[in-house]
Enzyme design. Structure first.
Site, PDB file in Angstrom:
ATOM      1  N   GLU A 195      -8.387  -4.295 -10.646  1.00 37.99           N
ATOM      2  CA  GLU A 195      -7.421  -3.227 -10.935  1.00 37.99           C
ATOM      3  C   GLU A 195      -8.210  -1.940 -11.126  1.00 37.99           C
ATOM      4  OE1 GLU A 195      -3.779  -3.701 -13.769  1.00 37.99           O
ATOM      5  OE2 GLU A 195      -5.357  -2.663 -14.880  1.00 37.99           O
ATOM      6  N   ASP A 219       0.826  -1.212   0.000  1.00 34.13           N
ATOM      7  CA  ASP A 219       0.000   0.000   0.000  1.00 34.13           C
ATOM      8  C   ASP A 219       0.864   1.266   0.000  1.00 34.13           C
ATOM      9  OD1 ASP A 219      -2.311   1.553   0.107  1.00 34.13           O
ATOM     10  OD2 ASP A 219      -2.210   1.684   2.284  1.00 34.13           O
ATOM     11  N   HIS A 220       0.508   2.203  -0.880  1.00 32.37           N
ATOM     12  CA  HIS A 220       1.240   3.468  -1.016  1.00 32.37           C
ATOM     13  C   HIS A 220       2.702   3.226  -1.375  1.00 32.37           C
ATOM     14  CE1 HIS A 220      -2.395   5.253   0.469  1.00 32.37           C
ATOM     15  NE2 HIS A 220      -1.919   6.450   0.211  1.00 32.37           N
TER      16      HIS A 220
END
Lengths: 144, 144, 144, 144, 144, 144
Positions: free
Chosen positions: B130, B79-80
């Site tokens: 996605e 994440d990130h």
């Protein structure tokens, strides 16, 4: 007077890092959004225009003309791009969704008359969903 | 036998570029997803497990244990983050959603027993959106 | 001037029953929502604030501060609770979504300055989806 | 002052073709929406009313009364109908979503007092999603 | 073995009326869907294919090739069309979503090899949302 | 062979508390879901049936018959109810979504033949979204 809103999508990557702040401040303010190699979002963009109905066509505007404007000024330069390194306007500016909305609204406002030269329709506002939990709006008359 | 699915979200950036292909082939195969500075997505991850009900608790599994596993193996490292440059496993591998799903499923499958040591519940499948228009699924028993 | 909206979720149970009305009136007005043992919803809460951009950070506000405020004043006391019996404010009040929105807005407005002491950002409005077909909004400047 | 919004759905078919325009102009303006045999949509209709809270009932309005009004004036005549040939009002008018929203808002506004005779609640606005990417709004005070 | 799903949208009008049934039976079986002038929907179409990963490209298939196939065989002939009168295949057939899904699956299956001549990827299934509350699925290996 | 899925909604309250476990174990296992006064959800219920097409009607089943069955066996007894105290079956059973799905599937399976006496259509599976992040599925052939 009616409002017409069209929804668009684009996917970009960015890093929140302000050149006006120290490394520490950047890390503290932006948290994981300051991670050095960036991350990305599927942005949802709503563009709203308003105006009276054209009585023959029964429409506020030809939405294909608005689509062309958004494609040229926003989707083409931003979609599948890194905002920090590939969009010149963001190089000295933090690509927060507030600044992203401001810049999208500014681009559309300054080029609106080339596509819609009459008094109506007018660009009214821009809304960005960074994620379904983070939403940003700005009105065209608040933008220089 | 019941199926339990938990939904998770993470935002990452990536560039589709295969080291096994030439520049031209990469550009031809991946199109704008091959843009050199990357782009990003808000991935939606569904993890499904199956098993019989624990008759006292009326549950297939303690979902907090599955949440911890997904947090540690997937959300924290992905994440990130930029998948190409920050996730070591992807350095020699194209971070398509197929490969992303394969790697997430592999990580969960290989570490499943440390959290769920009994015959049941079993990891069943992983599904990645996605974008809402591109969906990828893989079953745990198809993964080595 | 920008608007920033954050989306939150909480699950509560309630019974619509007004102490100012007779049994018959309650049954007639609220229908199955007056069933004596209550029912529940997954509420979706949108909190909107507005203000100018902080030019260094490129943001209207630090959303983590708003998250903390909402967590403390709304999510912690309301989530996974029975509104009628566990939230003192609702004991003499019918927990309709209108009253729920009014109370959430009142709590946020009265405690806003402790978190955001400057002129900006300001709390602008609160929006509650009881279900996707029932939506309630109230502006902070309409609340005492 | 609160806003209450109710969401309704109806499925209709239509053809965009203006009697005030030539065949060529119709084809140019409406594109595939001008195809002679029509096409259809699952319309999403949001009707918003506003007003103060009734202090005993804790509500802006009895939503069942609004549901009855919308059922009688909009859903019954429009749902599973061909707007061009089965809804008399549209015979001389192009059934764009702008005109559809205008007519729905006009019907609700002109019949509002028979259901809600007091100063409050008032009909505030009508919003139509033709598709998730095409949204139209009109305020009741803009409609004659 | 992976499953890849792509989501597409099209808007069509139809009337449910079977030439093998009497007027009364048609009215009884299809209710308002039998209204003589038709109605319409925004169909959501999910097409799923499966196969192993191409190790160089990290993909099950080139989704642009599947998009072209769906565009040519489904979206172009069905979108913004009246299924009963403009799609020859439906003239003797009731355009229920079951028959719509069957025909879409049949078209894709019979033309799949021209685009994907190898053993993999294979067409797996077709899913249609007529509305969010009515969903139809058929597997390619059930279709002749 | 086709699959038809219908989506239904109901709002209930519940408390997760197992009579077979101690107070401490209940608190540890269910966390805030064990709060003594309960909480609630807007459940989304998908019921899937499968079968061949009736060649005259072009359908797997008459969905109005399935709607009546679900209304009578599930929506009427569960909607706007407290599952623990108003649904007799749950009194000795923890109303987890697994048990809720099992009981819904059992009710539909045991009464299916009274509505659909032929070999086809058959009840295939039941899926419950407690929230968009918690999903439970059970197949009819797994239920006694």
């Amino acid at each position: 007077m009616f409002r017409v809103t069209r929804r668009y999508h684009f996917a970009s990557s960015h890093r929140l890092h302000s050149p006006e702040l120290s490394e520490e401040e950047n890390q503290k303010i932006y948290g994981k959004c300051n991670n050095p190699y960036g991350h990305g979002h599927d942005y949802v963009l709503d563009v709203s225009a308003c105006g009276p109905l054209d009585s023959a066509a029964g429409r506020v505007l030809d939405t294909r003309l608005m689509d062309d404007l958004v494609e040229r000024l926003v989707l083409h330069p931003f979609d599948h791009r890194n905002l920090n390194t590939e969009v010149q306007w963001f190089m000295p500016v933090v690509p927060t969704s507030e600044n992203l909305g401001r810049e999208i609204c500014r681009r559309l406002k300054h080029n609106w008359n080339s596509t819609f030269p009459d008094e109506w329709p007018r660009l009214e506002k821009v809304r960005i969903e960074e994620t379904p939990r983070n939403i940003f709006e700005v009105r065209a008359d608040e933008i220089e």
